[in-house]
Design a protein around this motif. Sequence first.
Motif, PDB file in Angstrom:
ATOM      1  N   ALA A 194      37.471 -19.422  12.377  1.00 44.60           N
ATOM      2  CA  ALA A 194      38.036 -18.316  13.055  1.00 44.60           C
ATOM      3  C   ALA A 194      37.722 -18.770  14.600  1.00 44.60           C
ATOM      4  O   ALA A 194      37.198 -19.743  14.819  1.00 44.60           O
ATOM      5  N   LEU A 195      38.297 -17.775  15.779  1.00 50.95           N
ATOM      6  CA  LEU A 195      38.121 -18.256  16.879  1.00 50.95           C
ATOM      7  C   LEU A 195      36.584 -18.276  17.442  1.00 50.95           C
ATOM      8  O   LEU A 195      36.105 -19.053  18.326  1.00 50.95           O
ATOM      9  N   HIS A 196      35.792 -17.527  16.831  1.00 52.27           N
ATOM     10  CA  HIS A 196      34.057 -17.561  17.328  1.00 52.27           C
ATOM     11  C   HIS A 196      33.527 -18.325  16.111  1.00 52.27           C
ATOM     12  O   HIS A 196      32.102 -18.006  16.288  1.00 52.27           O
ATOM     13  N   THR A 197      33.911 -18.867  15.398  1.00 53.00           N
ATOM     14  CA  THR A 197      33.076 -19.677  14.210  1.00 53.00           C
ATOM     15  C   THR A 197      32.075 -20.736  14.999  1.00 53.00           C
ATOM     16  O   THR A 197      32.502 -21.520  15.930  1.00 53.00           O
ATOM     17  N   PRO A 198      30.913 -20.593  14.717  1.00 51.16           N
ATOM     18  CA  PRO A 198      29.874 -21.544  15.549  1.00 51.16           C
ATOM     19  C   PRO A 198      30.272 -22.984  15.396  1.00 51.16           C
ATOM     20  O   PRO A 198      30.654 -23.229  14.258  1.00 51.16           O
ATOM     21  N   HIS A 199      30.108 -23.787  16.279  1.00 52.71           N
ATOM     22  CA  HIS A 199      30.359 -25.060  16.202  1.00 52.71           C
ATOM     23  C   HIS A 199      29.917 -25.998  15.041  1.00 52.71           C
ATOM     24  O   HIS A 199      30.342 -26.810  14.632  1.00 52.71           O
ATOM     25  N   HIS A 200      28.704 -25.444  14.754  1.00 55.15           N
ATOM     26  CA  HIS A 200      27.746 -26.379  13.711  1.00 55.15           C
ATOM     27  C   HIS A 200      28.436 -25.943  12.244  1.00 55.15           C
ATOM     28  O   HIS A 200      28.461 -26.821  11.360  1.00 55.15           O
ATOM     29  N   LYS A 201      28.764 -24.734  12.236  1.00 51.80           N
ATOM     30  CA  LYS A 201      29.652 -24.507  11.143  1.00 51.80           C
ATOM     31  C   LYS A 201      31.260 -25.119  10.944  1.00 51.80           C
ATOM     32  O   LYS A 201      31.564 -25.309   9.822  1.00 51.80           O
ATOM     33  N   VAL A 202      31.798 -25.109  12.004  1.00 48.80           N
ATOM     34  CA  VAL A 202      33.075 -25.724  12.026  1.00 48.80           C
ATOM     35  C   VAL A 202      32.762 -27.361  11.623  1.00 48.80           C
ATOM     36  O   VAL A 202      33.452 -27.646  10.738  1.00 48.80           O
ATOM     37  N   LYS A 203      31.647 -28.177  11.847  1.00 48.93           N
ATOM     38  CA  LYS A 203      31.590 -29.500  11.717  1.00 48.93           C
ATOM     39  C   LYS A 203      31.285 -29.453  10.239  1.00 48.93           C
ATOM     40  O   LYS A 203      31.816 -30.073   9.422  1.00 48.93           O
ATOM     41  N   GLN A 204      30.474 -28.361   9.838  1.00 50.43           N
ATOM     42  CA  GLN A 204      30.188 -28.483   8.255  1.00 50.43           C
ATOM     43  C   GLN A 204      31.558 -28.302   7.464  1.00 50.43           C
ATOM     44  O   GLN A 204      31.725 -28.873   6.444  1.00 50.43           O
ATOM     45  N   ILE A 205      32.359 -27.495   7.841  1.00 52.20           N
ATOM     46  CA  ILE A 205      33.563 -27.069   7.064  1.00 52.20           C
ATOM     47  C   ILE A 205      34.509 -28.473   7.183  1.00 52.20           C
ATOM     48  O   ILE A 205      34.974 -28.560   6.094  1.00 52.20           O
ATOM     49  N   LEU A 206      34.609 -29.248   8.389  1.00 49.73           N
ATOM     50  CA  LEU A 206      35.521 -30.237   8.204  1.00 49.73           C
ATOM     51  C   LEU A 206      34.938 -31.262   7.516  1.00 49.73           C
ATOM     52  O   LEU A 206      35.500 -32.154   6.819  1.00 49.73           O
ATOM     53  N   GLN A 207      33.450 -31.464   7.729  1.00 51.93           N
ATOM     54  CA  GLN A 207      32.839 -32.490   6.539  1.00 51.93           C
ATOM     55  C   GLN A 207      32.962 -32.408   5.062  1.00 51.93           C
ATOM     56  O   GLN A 207      33.185 -33.284   4.509  1.00 51.93           O
ATOM     57  N   ASP A 208      32.875 -30.975   4.937  1.00 55.77           N
ATOM     58  CA  ASP A 208      33.070 -30.873   3.353  1.00 55.77           C
ATOM     59  C   ASP A 208      34.469 -30.748   3.042  1.00 55.77           C
ATOM     60  O   ASP A 208      34.784 -31.482   1.854  1.00 55.77           O
ATOM     61  N   ARG A 209      35.526 -30.684   3.933  1.00 53.19           N
ATOM     62  CA  ARG A 209      36.702 -31.140   3.450  1.00 53.19           C
ATOM     63  C   ARG A 209      37.278 -32.428   3.304  1.00 53.19           C
ATOM     64  O   ARG A 209      37.694 -32.779   2.380  1.00 53.19           O
ATOM     65  N   THR A 210      36.665 -33.355   4.096  1.00 53.74           N
ATOM     66  CA  THR A 210      36.905 -34.949   4.150  1.00 53.74           C
ATOM     67  C   THR A 210      35.850 -35.412   2.817  1.00 53.74           C
ATOM     68  O   THR A 210      36.343 -36.206   2.181  1.00 53.74           O
ATOM     69  N   ASP A 211      34.959 -34.782   2.497  1.00 54.11           N
ATOM     70  CA  ASP A 211      34.017 -35.074   1.189  1.00 54.11           C
ATOM     71  C   ASP A 211      35.079 -34.993  -0.132  1.00 54.11           C
ATOM     72  O   ASP A 211      34.972 -35.484  -0.922  1.00 54.11           O
ATOM     73  N   ARG A 212      35.712 -33.896  -0.118  1.00 49.76           N
ATOM     74  CA  ARG A 212      36.409 -33.370  -1.080  1.00 49.76           C
ATOM     75  C   ARG A 212      37.717 -34.333  -1.107  1.00 49.76           C
ATOM     76  O   ARG A 212      38.210 -34.858  -2.433  1.00 49.76           O
ATOM     77  N   HIS A 213      38.272 -34.557  -0.120  1.00 52.68           N
ATOM     78  CA  HIS A 213      39.240 -35.560  -0.121  1.00 52.68           C
ATOM     79  C   HIS A 213      38.952 -36.863  -0.313  1.00 52.68           C
ATOM     80  O   HIS A 213      39.797 -37.802  -0.923  1.00 52.68           O
ATOM     81  N   ARG A 214      37.613 -37.336  -0.094  1.00 53.06           N
ATOM     82  CA  ARG A 214      37.392 -38.799  -0.396  1.00 53.06           C
ATOM     83  C   ARG A 214      37.266 -38.859  -1.998  1.00 53.06           C
ATOM     84  O   ARG A 214      37.569 -40.075  -2.620  1.00 53.06           O
ATOM     85  N   THR A 215      36.950 -37.786  -2.854  1.00 53.74           N
ATOM     86  CA  THR A 215      36.914 -37.953  -4.170  1.00 53.74           C
ATOM     87  C   THR A 215      38.335 -38.098  -4.882  1.00 53.74           C
ATOM     88  O   THR A 215      38.356 -38.454  -5.928  1.00 53.74           O
ATOM     89  N   ARG A 216      39.410 -37.882  -4.146  1.00 48.42           N
ATOM     90  CA  ARG A 216      40.659 -38.018  -4.748  1.00 48.42           C
ATOM     91  C   ARG A 216      41.596 -38.685  -3.598  1.00 48.42           C
ATOM     92  O   ARG A 216      42.724 -38.323  -3.419  1.00 48.42           O
ATOM     93  N   LEU A 217      41.092 -39.697  -3.244  1.00 52.60           N
ATOM     94  CA  LEU A 217      41.850 -40.691  -2.228  1.00 52.60           C
ATOM     95  C   LEU A 217      43.202 -40.985  -2.918  1.00 52.60           C
ATOM     96  O   LEU A 217      43.475 -41.537  -3.871  1.00 52.60           O
ATOM     97  N   PRO A 218      44.391 -41.066  -2.080  1.00 51.71           N
ATOM     98  CA  PRO A 218      45.459 -41.633  -2.498  1.00 51.71           C
ATOM     99  C   PRO A 218      45.787 -43.261  -2.212  1.00 51.71           C
ATOM    100  O   PRO A 218      44.885 -43.776  -1.804  1.00 51.71           O
ATOM    101  N   VAL A 219      46.858 -43.509  -2.441  1.00 48.82           N
ATOM    102  CA  VAL A 219      47.112 -45.078  -2.468  1.00 48.82           C
ATOM    103  C   VAL A 219      46.991 -45.140  -0.960  1.00 48.82           C
ATOM    104  O   VAL A 219      47.503 -44.569  -0.113  1.00 48.82           O
ATOM    105  N   GLN A 220      46.580 -46.518  -0.684  1.00 46.87           N
ATOM    106  CA  GLN A 220      46.183 -46.833   0.762  1.00 46.87           C
ATOM    107  C   GLN A 220      47.502 -46.736   1.810  1.00 46.87           C
ATOM    108  O   GLN A 220      47.552 -46.353   2.640  1.00 46.87           O
TER     109      GLN A 220
END
Length: 468
Positions: A424-450
């Motif tokens: 959201a607009l006023h989501t704290p920056h540390h929570k934003v960072k955690q959300i982005l890191q969680d998304r990349t971690d989930r994406h890393r477990t199902r990486l597509p072909v390069q």
Amino acid sequence: MKVTRIAYSTALNPGKYAALVDQARRLGRIRSEVWQRFGSVGGTGSGLKDRQVRDRWLVDGTHVSFGVLANAWKETVRDAMAHIAANLAAAKVEARRAVSRRTSDPAERKRMLSALAADRWVADPFLARQMRKHWKRGRNRTHDQIVVRADQHNSVVDRRGRLWLAVPGLERRRMIRIPLSTTVAPAGTLRLILRDGRVEVHYQIDSSQMRSSRRPCGNQTVGVDKGYSEVLTDSDGARHGRGLGELLAGESDRLKERNRRRAKLRSIANNAARDGDHAKAHRIRSNNLGTVKRDRQAARHRARLRTEVFNAVHRVVDKAATVVAEDLTKHFTGRKRLGKSINRRLATWTKGVTAEALASVSGRRGSALVHVNAAYTSQACHRCGRFGRRNGDRFHCTSCGVVWQADVNAAINILQRAGDPDIALHTPHHKVKQILQDRTDRHRTRLPVQDSSPATPSGERTIRTAQP
């Protein structure tokens, strides 16, 4: 929607200017009195209105000592109370952000926001702390302004085609006539600002009367990122306001050289005064260290800056029915120490001009302005979402193996952030960072072909890194 226009006096009689200065100083003392008595929780913070203040002063006889006409001091009281209320509203914005960071419970958040909106925040310990932090008692620094009600002034054109504005003076039925450098008569409530022997007449007009308001907007949805070498970069890769960098650099270098020379002259004047040569010190201060020319140069620079920014925003709205941008009213404190030259150039830039231009132009031309949370939009890759390195105008994403143009990458991230359900607009920056890191971690477990990465969107500037 209202916009402000400014008319200037020309060849004003020094006696008239002195009379206006005297009136402005008396009204300035009234402003100070309003701030002293009512610029706190017991004043505007308790819902007190300017009409109530006027009634009190009429009953207790306070108005007798003002030495100005009734309409003049009443308009001054109204203006000062509105200024205090604006400061209170700005503090409430910060308090609302603190509420969003403090709790995620919808019921508790609604209770606190309702108390804040109804001025019942004094009884809530958390809200009271936040308001005390962000709403500090101010003081009046305005002693050069006169507010004139709409029915208290008139305009007339003489035989030579000059426009004269007549405003009330200190005596009843004695008007002061001011020659203006325009042929358009100011209308509505006027604000006279006295600067360097000249009168600035500020007034508002309906934006529908402006030619730019009849200019249609585009039909796209565009994300924009602010910059320093240009005003805005959009998500299509287009840059708007390319002259901003040269404008800021030139003004910064000019100020550096001018301040160096003034410091040398000031040192000579101080040494002369210390040696007893006060006449020499006075000549230097009077003839070489004045502020009239300096202030006029600063005003011209601000005008050029505003022109560059507004033209850039108009070009964005030409293509966009919806403009997605970061909230430029928020304050960010950087951790990286910058050099003196960079600091000087950034100091001449104000985000407020861009924020004002985005709100004003989009509102007048019918384009929607959407504010989003800009945390980490400059540090994450818009394609894979992983964090990378930004070096000047380049963003290095080691995961994608691509070097993006940094401002375009940020603008695309801002555009994507508009539909993000988690940030959201006023989501704290540390929570934003955690959300982005969680998304990349989930994406890393199902990486597509390069080689199956999505194609580069049109308008992006990419610089491929050399593969070993």
